[in-house]
Motif scaffolding. Structure first.
Motif, PDB file in Angstrom:
ATOM      1  N   THR A 192     115.885  -6.143  50.740  1.00  0.00           N
ATOM      2  CA  THR A 192     116.264  -7.339  51.494  1.00  0.00           C
ATOM      3  C   THR A 192     115.643  -7.299  52.883  1.00  0.00           C
ATOM      4  O   THR A 192     115.141  -8.310  53.402  1.00  0.00           O
ATOM      5  N   ASP A 193     115.627  -6.098  53.477  1.00  0.00           N
ATOM      6  CA  ASP A 193     115.011  -5.936  54.795  1.00  0.00           C
ATOM      7  C   ASP A 193     113.504  -6.147  54.730  1.00  0.00           C
ATOM      8  O   ASP A 193     112.915  -6.776  55.618  1.00  0.00           O
ATOM      9  N   THR A 194     112.878  -5.603  53.702  1.00  0.00           N
ATOM     10  CA  THR A 194     111.417  -5.760  53.602  1.00  0.00           C
ATOM     11  C   THR A 194     111.049  -7.215  53.343  1.00  0.00           C
ATOM     12  O   THR A 194     110.013  -7.692  53.818  1.00  0.00           O
ATOM     13  N   LEU A 195     111.887  -7.948  52.605  1.00  0.00           N
ATOM     14  CA  LEU A 195     111.629  -9.374  52.407  1.00  0.00           C
ATOM     15  C   LEU A 195     111.750 -10.119  53.731  1.00  0.00           C
ATOM     16  O   LEU A 195     110.986 -11.061  53.996  1.00  0.00           O
ATOM     17  N   ARG A 196     112.682  -9.696  54.565  1.00  0.00           N
ATOM     18  CA  ARG A 196     112.829 -10.319  55.879  1.00  0.00           C
ATOM     19  C   ARG A 196     111.558 -10.109  56.713  1.00  0.00           C
ATOM     20  O   ARG A 196     111.106 -11.027  57.415  1.00  0.00           O
TER      21      ARG A 196
END
Length: 548
Positions: free
Chosen positions: A185-189
């Motif tokens: 989720t962080d990497t998608l952000r």
């Protein structure tokens, strides 16, 4: 350490590494699928890793072996860290997210020191991808290249790649943001932020990236802020060469050596979110003319004997074992595996066994009245028998009496008995949709007949997998002569099976097709045709030529 390996050695080694790393990372088991026609190594949410297949007889360099090991490690890192349900909602964002995710998972592996050589293993892989891109003379300013460019840029241990003017500050800040990521989720952000920044590259008010935020930490002299003692670049100021900065004094940073932003590659332009960029995952294709002929996965296509072969609790009343093996069959098979060693008596010796024919010489003062047997060891042999238990063997195309299966079972039993008497090591496989080892080499032959008469139908006919797996078992054996019998009605993967039989021949394995009510000469150059059970007594193996 060897410089070159056979394909079957590479497959065995990579498979072993895959499961060891999986255990080390405390992951759920994965299935390693050797596939044809794929462009990249990959893994899905079910834990199936796909690698480009390599033919068993292919000659593979150590460099290729190392790449395959890196593929496995990279995909297992996805298994450990990646949430496959989190992805970008457009083709471009999805690929950009993949690039960010790749950088994140590999940094994690290096941080935990997954293996002693993890950084070298992963850097060699990405550097070879970068070398191929340079060799292909790609347009580094093309927006379709940006996800791959960042996948290389973000790997601080990789070679430097050219950056179109305007990308440096975006990539620099994104790289710093990845250090704080803890999930997909962080990497998608991060990827979403990058997509937003890239989409404004064409705005008139957009400069060359100086107002992008933290990217301004790289000054125009090529010097930059380091993090934990590592430079986040090597002289990354626009128009400056890598050697102008001092951030690479310790050999680390956002890439190593090579070109920098604006070095003749043009100005960056905004990408179309609907476009599909170039691949960022490790490219994985078998070396020229070394690919396999069909999909192969021991983790899913090899099962336990009782599960796969549907061993019944009681014998099938249709199946019987011949009380005696036809004399001609026994003779033919014995001749086929005849020990080529020498066994003879040396006569006129002073010690040994009495030679009655020399006794009359006593009257003449003769002392050499004995003989001694001289034995020279011949060729020892190992045999794998693969028995087709597919539905067609039982149905006989409308015949409920399963005559084909009866003939196949009796042929298998007769061959086992004859080979055992000839001192040949034997193993028995059954194959339908999947393959099972019914008799390992170490099992007593006498126990097999009870299993054979309790076999039930096994679905389809993946003869290719059974042959290739059998060849693999034989290549692990010490015996000089290696032979495989495939007892079948020929209703399988003919092209792939034929190719694998030829591969085995080049490895010194003779594959003999025993066609049950079917001529299998179109698949097996060495073949025997058994029309009815009565043919067992007249089947001829004289035309069989064993591999040297």
């Amino acid at each position: 350490m060897k410089a070159f390996y056979k394909g079957y050695e590479v497959r065995a080694g990579v498979t072993s590494l895959c499961h060891k790393v999986c255990t080390y990372l405390a992951l759920r088991p994965v299935a390693l699928y050797w596939s044809t026609g794929i462009q990249t190594a990959c893994i899905n949410g079910r834990g199936v890793i796909q690698l480009a297949d390599i033919a068993d007889d292919a000659v593979v360099s150590r460099e290729v072996l190392e790449d395959y090991c890196a593929y496995v490690v990279h995909e297992l890192l996805h298994r450990k860290y990646t949430d496959f349900n989190v992805r970008g909602d457009t083709p471009y964002l999805a690929k950009l997210h993949n690039a960010v995710e790749d950088v994140w998972i590999e940094r994690n592996a290096i941080n935990i020191k997954l293996t002693g050589n993890i950084e070298a293993l992963l850097s060699n892989l990405i550097n070879r991808m970068i070398d191929k891109a340079f060799a292909a003379n790609v347009d580094w300013a093309n927006p379709l290249q940006y996800p791959f460019v960042f996948a290389a840029y973000g790997r601080r241990y990789a070679k430097r790649v050219p950056l179109a003017t305007g990308l440096q500050s975006i990539f620099y800040k994104a790289s710093l943001m990845i250090d704080d990521c803890a999930s997909s989720t962080d990497t998608l952000r991060v990827a979403t932020w990058m997509m937003d920044q890239l989409s404004h590259l064409d705005d008139d008010q957009q400069g060359d990236g100086d107002d992008q935020g933290d990217g301004s930490e790289t000054d125009q002299d090529g010097q930059e802020e380091g993090e934990n003692g590592e430079g986040e670049g090597e002289g990354q100021g626009e128009g400056e060469s890598a050697s102008d900065g001092d951030a690479d004094a310790d050999g680390e940073g956002e890439g190593k050596g090579g070109k920098v932003e604006g070095d003749g590659v043009g100005k960056a332009t905004a990408p179309d979110e609907r476009s599909d960029p170039v691949e960022v995952e490790p490219t994985n294709q078998a070396p020229d003319e070394s690919g396999g002929s069909g999909g192969y996965c021991e983790d899913s296509e090899l099962t336990g004997a009782t599960n796969h072969a549907n061993i019944r609790n009681s014998p099938d009343p249709r199946f019987t074992i011949l009380p005696t093996v036809p004399a001609k069959l026994r003779y033919e098979v014995k001749r086929l595996f005849e020990n080529s060693g020498l066994s003879e008596f040396q006569r006129n010796r002073k010690a040994g066994s009495i030679n009655v024919h020399a006794l009359p010489n006593v009257a003449m003062g003769g002392e050499r009245l004995f003989k001694r047997r001289q034995e020279t060891e011949g060729i020892d042999s190992a045999v794998v028998i693969a028995l087709d238990i597919s539905g067609s063997m039982f149905r006989d195309y409308g015949n409920p009496d399963a005559e084909r299966m009866i003939a196949a079972i009796q042929t298998t039993s007769a061959l086992l008995d004859t080979l055992q008497r000839a001192g040949v090591a034997t193993c028995v496989l059954t194959f339908g949709d999947s393959t099972a080892v019914v008799k390992p080499f170490e099992m007593n032959t006498k126990k097999v007949n009870d299993l054979l008469v309790r076999i039930n139908a096994g679905g389809g006919s993946n003869d290719y997998f059974a042959i290739r797996y059998g060849h693999g078992l034989l290549m692990k054996r010490h015996e000089e002569r290696k032979v495989m019998f495939v007892i079948t009605d020929g209703d399988g993967h003919k092209a792939a099976a034929k190719h694998q039989a030829q591969v085995g021949e080049r490895l010194g394995i003779t594959t003999i097709g025993v066609g049950i009510q079917y001529n299998v000469s179109d698949v097996y150059s060495n073949n025997v045709h058994v029309k009815t059970i009565a043919d067992l007594g007249s089947a001829s193996f004289k035309q069989i030529k064993l591999a040297a």
